[in-house]
Scaffold this motif. Structure first.
Motif, PDB file in Angstrom:
ATOM      1  N   PHE A 145       0.825  -1.207   0.000  1.00 47.06           N
ATOM      2  CA  PHE A 145       0.000   0.000   0.000  1.00 47.06           C
ATOM      3  C   PHE A 145       0.858   1.256   0.000  1.00 47.06           C
ATOM      4  O   PHE A 145       0.497   2.265  -0.618  1.00 47.06           O
ATOM      5  CB  PHE A 145      -0.946  -0.006   1.200  1.00 47.06           C
ATOM      6  N   ALA A 146       1.988   1.218   0.695  1.00 51.64           N
ATOM      7  CA  ALA A 146       2.892   2.365   0.680  1.00 51.64           C
ATOM      8  C   ALA A 146       3.445   2.604  -0.719  1.00 51.64           C
ATOM      9  O   ALA A 146       3.571   3.755  -1.168  1.00 51.64           O
ATOM     10  CB  ALA A 146       4.032   2.154   1.674  1.00 51.64           C
ATOM     11  N   LEU A 147       3.760   1.534  -1.426  1.00 49.12           N
ATOM     12  CA  LEU A 147       4.236   1.669  -2.803  1.00 49.12           C
ATOM     13  C   LEU A 147       3.125   2.179  -3.719  1.00 49.12           C
ATOM     14  O   LEU A 147       3.370   2.978  -4.627  1.00 49.12           O
ATOM     15  CB  LEU A 147       4.765   0.316  -3.301  1.00 49.12           C
ATOM     16  N   ASP A 148       1.898   1.720  -3.492  1.00 53.62           N
ATOM     17  CA  ASP A 148       0.759   2.211  -4.283  1.00 53.62           C
ATOM     18  C   ASP A 148       0.572   3.720  -4.112  1.00 53.62           C
ATOM     19  O   ASP A 148       0.353   4.451  -5.085  1.00 53.62           O
ATOM     20  CB  ASP A 148      -0.528   1.496  -3.859  1.00 53.62           C
ATOM     21  N   VAL A 149       0.648   4.179  -2.876  1.00 52.76           N
ATOM     22  CA  VAL A 149       0.459   5.609  -2.614  1.00 52.76           C
ATOM     23  C   VAL A 149       1.620   6.403  -3.194  1.00 52.76           C
ATOM     24  O   VAL A 149       1.432   7.522  -3.701  1.00 52.76           O
ATOM     25  CB  VAL A 149       0.293   5.862  -1.101  1.00 52.76           C
ATOM     26  N   TRP A 150       2.826   5.853  -3.130  1.00 57.88           N
ATOM     27  CA  TRP A 150       3.966   6.529  -3.763  1.00 57.88           C
ATOM     28  C   TRP A 150       3.704   6.705  -5.254  1.00 57.88           C
ATOM     29  O   TRP A 150       3.976   7.764  -5.831  1.00 57.88           O
ATOM     30  CB  TRP A 150       5.254   5.733  -3.543  1.00 57.88           C
ATOM     31  N   TYR A 151       3.148   5.684  -5.889  1.00 54.75           N
ATOM     32  CA  TYR A 151       2.819   5.800  -7.315  1.00 54.75           C
ATOM     33  C   TYR A 151       1.802   6.911  -7.553  1.00 54.75           C
ATOM     34  O   TYR A 151       1.939   7.703  -8.504  1.00 54.75           O
ATOM     35  CB  TYR A 151       2.285   4.470  -7.850  1.00 54.75           C
ATOM     36  N   VAL A 152       0.778   6.979  -6.721  1.00 55.72           N
ATOM     37  CA  VAL A 152      -0.243   8.022  -6.865  1.00 55.72           C
ATOM     38  C   VAL A 152       0.399   9.401  -6.835  1.00 55.72           C
ATOM     39  O   VAL A 152       0.045  10.292  -7.613  1.00 55.72           O
ATOM     40  CB  VAL A 152      -1.313   7.893  -5.769  1.00 55.72           C
ATOM     41  N   ASP A 153       1.359   9.592  -5.944  1.00 51.32           N
ATOM     42  CA  ASP A 153       1.991  10.898  -5.778  1.00 51.32           C
ATOM     43  C   ASP A 153       3.019  11.214  -6.857  1.00 51.32           C
ATOM     44  O   ASP A 153       3.356  12.389  -7.061  1.00 51.32           O
ATOM     45  CB  ASP A 153       2.671  10.984  -4.405  1.00 51.32           C
ATOM     46  N   HIS A 154       3.550  10.194  -7.530  1.00 53.31           N
ATOM     47  CA  HIS A 154       4.637  10.415  -8.486  1.00 53.31           C
ATOM     48  C   HIS A 154       4.288   9.953  -9.898  1.00 53.31           C
ATOM     49  O   HIS A 154       5.170   9.871 -10.757  1.00 53.31           O
ATOM     50  CB  HIS A 154       5.902   9.681  -8.019  1.00 53.31           C
ATOM     51  N   ARG A 155       3.044   9.666 -10.160  1.00 49.42           N
ATOM     52  CA  ARG A 155       2.660   9.091 -11.445  1.00 49.42           C
ATOM     53  C   ARG A 155       3.004  10.030 -12.599  1.00 49.42           C
ATOM     54  O   ARG A 155       2.894  11.246 -12.497  1.00 49.42           O
ATOM     55  CB  ARG A 155       1.167   8.756 -11.462  1.00 49.42           C
ATOM     56  N   SER A 156       3.425   9.418 -13.672  1.00 47.04           N
ATOM     57  CA  SER A 156       3.756  10.137 -14.898  1.00 47.04           C
ATOM     58  C   SER A 156       3.761   9.128 -16.029  1.00 47.04           C
ATOM     59  O   SER A 156       3.798   7.908 -15.816  1.00 47.04           O
ATOM     60  CB  SER A 156       5.132  10.816 -14.796  1.00 47.04           C
ATOM     61  N   LEU A 157       3.725   9.628 -17.258  1.00 49.73           N
ATOM     62  CA  LEU A 157       3.751   8.738 -18.409  1.00 49.73           C
ATOM     63  C   LEU A 157       5.065   7.961 -18.452  1.00 49.73           C
ATOM     64  O   LEU A 157       5.068   6.756 -18.758  1.00 49.73           O
ATOM     65  CB  LEU A 157       3.573   9.550 -19.692  1.00 49.73           C
ATOM     66  N   TRP A 158       6.159   8.636 -18.117  1.00 46.86           N
ATOM     67  CA  TRP A 158       7.460   7.952 -18.135  1.00 46.86           C
ATOM     68  C   TRP A 158       7.519   6.862 -17.062  1.00 46.86           C
ATOM     69  O   TRP A 158       8.056   5.786 -17.317  1.00 46.86           O
ATOM     70  CB  TRP A 158       8.585   8.948 -17.936  1.00 46.86           C
TER      71      TRP A 158
END
Length: 211
Positions: A145-158
């Motif tokens: 879940f911590a990794l999921d939230v990190w993705y939410v905060d840092h999401r980008s096409l790259w």
């Protein structure tokens, strides 16, 4: 239409056409080995927790026993190669999922998340995600879940492109399919404090990916 949605469609539409013989072959094999009912369909939470029906190939025998007992060797093969996930491409085509995002879990988990963990539903769920290329089911729920939230905060096409590439490598490794002693993962019953090293910081990019 967002760049993320364009990437999904650009990969999924030709992907479904190219993979149609594989989809048909797996469907036939599931029917012959596991009996009627080729697809597993279950309600899962999508964007903002709204329910949708996820599609997968069946990997278990019918019945109500423990998952580990109903999971066949053929089913384990489908999971280890991620072939069971292929029908989710239709969920992406329908717009219920993206290729990349937090994995959609069970509806009953929604009230068990902490407010921080619940942020994983701020984006569309995905077939693969940041947690899947950094441990998958070898991780604890809190780490996932911590990794999921990190993705939410840092999401980008790259970042999505990077995750898709690492997913390809992870599938070839066929690791992290199940937690120890489980068909996949034990049921998530809620959590206490997150491990400090997973709070707001991603794992090193050189970390070994798993399936």
């Amino acid at each position: 239409m967002t760049a993320k949605r364009l990437l999904d469609l650009a990969l999924v539409v030709p992907g479904l056409l190219a993979l149609s013989p594989v989809l048909l072959a797996v469907a036939l094999a599931v029917r012959l080995r596991l009996g009627p009912g080729v697809l597993f369909c279950q309600e899962r939470p999508g964007l903002h927790g709204r329910p949708f029906h996820i599609l997968k190939f069946r990997t278990m025998l019918p019945g109500h026993g423990p998952d580990a007992e109903r999971l066949t060797a053929f089913g384990r093969f489908l999971r280890s190669t991620s072939l069971d996930e292929l029908p989710e491409l239709f969920n992406v085509l329908a717009g219920d999922m993206s290729l990349v995002g937090p994995r959609p879990l069970l509806m009953q988990y929604l009230p068990r998340y902490t407010p921080e963990q619940a942020r994983r539903h701020e984006v569309l769920p995905g077939i693969t995600g940041w947690a899947q290329v950094n441990g998958r089911n070898a991780l604890t729920w809190e780490e996932k879940f911590a990794l999921d939230v990190w993705y939410v905060d840092h999401r980008s096409l790259w970042l999505d492109i990077t995750i898709l590439w690492r997913t390809l490598l992870a599938v070839l490794r066929r690791e992290g399919i199940s937690a120890a002693g489980e068909a996949t993962m034990p049921e998530f019953m809620g959590t206490g404090c997150l491990r400090p090293e997973f709070m707001g910081t991603p794992p090193a990019h050189g970390a070994k990916p798993h399936d």
